[in-house]
Design a protein around this motif. Structure first.
Motif, PDB file in Angstrom:
ATOM      1  N   ALA A   1     -43.878  13.272  19.058  1.00 34.33           N
ATOM      2  CA  ALA A   1     -42.653  13.692  18.364  1.00 34.33           C
ATOM      3  C   ALA A   1     -42.767  15.134  17.882  1.00 34.33           C
ATOM      4  O   ALA A   1     -41.792  15.898  17.929  1.00 34.33           O
ATOM      5  CB  ALA A   1     -42.385  12.757  17.189  1.00 34.33           C
ATOM      6  N   LEU A   2     -43.951  15.535  17.447  1.00 34.33           N
ATOM      7  CA  LEU A   2     -44.162  16.890  16.956  1.00 34.33           C
ATOM      8  C   LEU A   2     -44.190  17.909  18.091  1.00 34.33           C
ATOM      9  O   LEU A   2     -43.581  18.979  17.992  1.00 34.33           O
ATOM     10  CB  LEU A   2     -45.481  16.958  16.173  1.00 34.33           C
ATOM     11  CG  LEU A   2     -45.895  18.319  15.609  1.00 34.33           C
ATOM     12  CD1 LEU A   2     -44.894  18.787  14.552  1.00 34.33           C
ATOM     13  CD2 LEU A   2     -47.302  18.248  15.023  1.00 34.33           C
ATOM     14  N   ALA A   3     -44.884  17.568  19.179  1.00 34.47           N
ATOM     15  CA  ALA A   3     -45.098  18.528  20.268  1.00 34.47           C
ATOM     16  C   ALA A   3     -44.047  18.445  21.372  1.00 34.47           C
ATOM     17  O   ALA A   3     -43.901  19.381  22.158  1.00 34.47           O
ATOM     18  CB  ALA A   3     -46.484  18.322  20.870  1.00 34.47           C
ATOM     19  N   GLY A   4     -43.368  17.311  21.457  1.00 35.45           N
ATOM     20  CA  GLY A   4     -42.403  17.123  22.534  1.00 35.45           C
ATOM     21  C   GLY A   4     -43.030  16.651  23.829  1.00 35.45           C
ATOM     22  O   GLY A   4     -42.346  16.526  24.851  1.00 35.45           O
ATOM     23  N   SER A   5     -44.337  16.371  23.814  1.00 34.02           N
ATOM     24  CA  SER A   5     -45.032  15.886  25.007  1.00 34.02           C
ATOM     25  C   SER A   5     -46.282  15.142  24.587  1.00 34.02           C
ATOM     26  O   SER A   5     -46.809  15.338  23.480  1.00 34.02           O
ATOM     27  CB  SER A   5     -45.418  17.045  25.933  1.00 34.02           C
ATOM     28  OG  SER A   5     -46.322  17.920  25.283  1.00 34.02           O
ATOM     29  N   VAL A   6     -46.779  14.287  25.481  1.00 33.61           N
ATOM     30  CA  VAL A   6     -48.012  13.547  25.225  1.00 33.61           C
ATOM     31  C   VAL A   6     -49.205  14.475  25.414  1.00 33.61           C
ATOM     32  O   VAL A   6     -49.239  15.291  26.339  1.00 33.61           O
ATOM     33  CB  VAL A   6     -48.122  12.340  26.181  1.00 33.61           C
ATOM     34  CG1 VAL A   6     -49.457  11.626  26.007  1.00 33.61           C
ATOM     35  CG2 VAL A   6     -46.967  11.378  25.948  1.00 33.61           C
TER      36      VAL A   6
END
Length: 234
Positions: free
Chosen positions: A187-192
């Motif tokens: 959620a913070l980075a927009g990616s796993v």
């Protein structure tokens, strides 16, 4: 070696606590350590220099000794460096391993055994660092980290006890906690985060700096001997 000192009120320590407390910061384990008063913080000069290694190492030994006396969950030891703030990801990774190697060499010189639950060889999927007989997983942070969760205003190394991950597994809490952290990080980075793996699947050394490394990456850490290896074969 210098005895551990209390850096609680140093500006860098206060900034790090604010970083951990931020609502978006994904690691709930670090938040728990901080809220329980179980996060020890040492402020050092420069991650590119060995100047403070003789302060860091005894503080790390003291942290391990405290854990053995009282093995409560969610304890962390953080070293916050005053600089430099302009290292790129490869430069930070290099100096992270320089500091870790220096500390490991001191541990070997003092005759501390490697934690037999983990492997010494950094290419092993069972690898962890070991100080004062306790295995540690290291999380590196710095201003130019590509992952937001690793992007702190100063270079930092956070030492987390391997035994605590095992405690969580035995209590049936590990997978739930890991899932929560992964979801919050995405959620913070927009990616796993492509570097995350469970202990025993791939060497955790690939995760320490926070840099995304390819299959051809080789850890620069030098284990204690040609026959290095741990008893852990899970």
């Amino acid at each position: 070696m210098q005895l551990p000192q209390d850096d609680t009120n140093r500006p860098q320590a206060e900034a790090f606590r604010a970083f951990i407390r931020d609502a978006g910061f994904p690691c709930v384990g670090a938040k728990s350590a901080l809220s329980k008063g179980q996060m020890r913080i040492l402020v050092a000069r420069n991650i590119t220099s060995a100047w403070d290694d003789m302060r860091i190492y005894p503080a790390l030994m003291a942290f391990a000794a405290r854990y053995r006396r009282r093995p409560d969950l969610f304890q962390s030891f953080a070293v916050i460096f005053e600089g430099p703030g302009d290292l790129d990801e490869e430069g930070f990774e290099q100096h992270l391993w320089d500091r870790v190697q220096s500390l490991a060499d001191k541990d070997a010189w003092l005759g501390h055994p490697w934690d037999g639950r983990v492997a010494q060889e950094p290419d092993s999927p069972h690898f962890s660092l070991s100080f004062a007989g306790e295995a540690f997983f290291v999380v590196g942070l710095h201003p130019n980290a590509s992952r937001p969760a690793r992007r702190f205003s100063s270079p930092a190394l956070v030492f987390n006890l391997h035994a605590q991950f095992e405690q969580l597994r035995e209590a049936g809490r590990y997978e739930k906690l890991r899932s929560s952290i992964l979801q919050r990080d995405e959620a913070l980075a927009g990616s796993v985060n492509p570097m995350l793996a469970r202990h025993g699947e791939a060497s955790e050394a690939r995760q320490y700096s926070g840099r995304a490394v390819g299959e051809g990456w080789r850890c620069p850490f030098r284990p204690r001997g040609a026959n290095a290896g741990g008893a852990d074969v899970r």
